[in-house]
Design an enzyme around this catalytic site. Structure first.
Site, PDB file in Angstrom:
ATOM      1  N   ILE A  61      52.342  46.792  13.048  1.00 44.70           N
ATOM      2  CA  ILE A  61      53.656  47.267  13.495  1.00 44.70           C
ATOM      3  C   ILE A  61      53.448  47.837  14.892  1.00 44.70           C
ATOM      4  CG2 ILE A  61      55.516  48.902  13.056  1.00 44.70           C
ATOM      5  CD1 ILE A  61      54.435  48.747  10.037  1.00 44.70           C
ATOM      6  N   HIS A 118      48.067  48.758  23.832  1.00 43.31           N
ATOM      7  CA  HIS A 118      49.389  48.780  23.193  1.00 43.31           C
ATOM      8  C   HIS A 118      49.173  49.261  21.759  1.00 43.31           C
ATOM      9  CE1 HIS A 118      53.571  46.732  23.173  1.00 43.31           C
ATOM     10  NE2 HIS A 118      53.514  47.595  22.159  1.00 43.31           N
ATOM     11  N   LEU A 119      49.547  50.503  21.496  1.00 42.57           N
ATOM     12  CA  LEU A 119      49.285  51.052  20.167  1.00 42.57           C
ATOM     13  C   LEU A 119      50.020  50.254  19.101  1.00 42.57           C
ATOM     14  CD1 LEU A 119      51.742  52.921  18.820  1.00 42.57           C
ATOM     15  CD2 LEU A 119      51.095  54.420  20.665  1.00 42.57           C
ATOM     16  N   HIS A 120      49.455  50.250  17.925  1.00 39.66           N
ATOM     17  CA  HIS A 120      50.040  49.542  16.787  1.00 39.66           C
ATOM     18  C   HIS A 120      49.469  50.125  15.504  1.00 39.66           C
ATOM     19  CE1 HIS A 120      46.415  47.443  18.132  1.00 39.66           C
ATOM     20  NE2 HIS A 120      46.225  47.074  16.876  1.00 39.66           N
ATOM     21  N   MET A 121      50.261  50.055  14.470  1.00 35.60           N
ATOM     22  CA  MET A 121      49.884  50.563  13.153  1.00 35.60           C
ATOM     23  C   MET A 121      49.476  49.370  12.286  1.00 35.60           C
ATOM     24  SD  MET A 121      49.999  53.509  11.264  1.00 35.60           S
ATOM     25  CE  MET A 121      51.304  54.541  11.850  1.00 35.60           C
TER      26      MET A 121
END
Length: 174
Positions: A61, A118-121
């Site tokens: 996400i 780009h951070l993401h979970m």
């Protein structure tokens, strides 16, 4: 000796693909959502399958905002990411019946981030007994379902659970 085939892994083993730029930012550009493994796209964040999954159904996400710093996210984007984590666990529980989930972020290369800008979970479905000797002895991860089969199974469920979402570029009027 038995052979286990996972041809999509060669791209990863060989150093990644030739596409330039950020994979999450590209997911908002015109293109083939099936090929990009996008499951759902909203105005603030999207859900997509991990091309190099730890387990079948491993989703990521990511916010639309291109940042590596969680404190730089607009509050509504941070809230949307957590809403999508909750929706992802519901959809995956319904579609794949895992026994549990690993959920988290790897911030920075030292922490294991494959996409560090780009951070993401990550939301990874887990089953009791899903780890075995193969990664240790054979340096092989066995995934029981092809990525495109997982994408075909999950995309309609995300659309049902979350609504159609924001049309992707080139999809207006579809």
């Amino acid at each position: 000796m038995q052979h286990l085939w996972a041809p999509w892994r060669m791209e990863y083993v060989g150093g990644g693909n030739d596409e330039s730029g950020c994979l999450f930012c590209r997911a908002y550009e015109p293109g083939d959502d099936r090929a990009r493994l996008v499951l759902w796209r909203g105005p603030l964040a999207l859900v997509m399958l991990n091309r190099y999954p730890y387990a079948s159904g491993h989703v990521m996400i990511a916010p639309r905002a291109h940042t590596a710093d969680p404190s730089a996210l607009p509050p509504e984007a941070a809230l949307e990411i957590m809403r999508l984590v909750a929706a992802s666990t519901r959809v995956l529980a319904d579609a794949m019946a895992p026994h549990g989930f690993n959920v988290g972020m790897n911030l920075g290369r030292a922490a294991g981030a494959g996409v560090e800008h780009h951070l993401h979970m990550h939301v990874v479905p887990r089953w009791i007994g899903d780890t075995n000797f193969m990664p240790v002895l054979g340096d092989v991860k066995v995934l029981p379902e092809h990525l495109l089969a997982t994408q075909a199974k999950l995309a309609p469920r995300f659309a049902e659970a979350l609504g159609r979402g924001m049309p992707g570029p080139g999809e207006v009027g579809r």
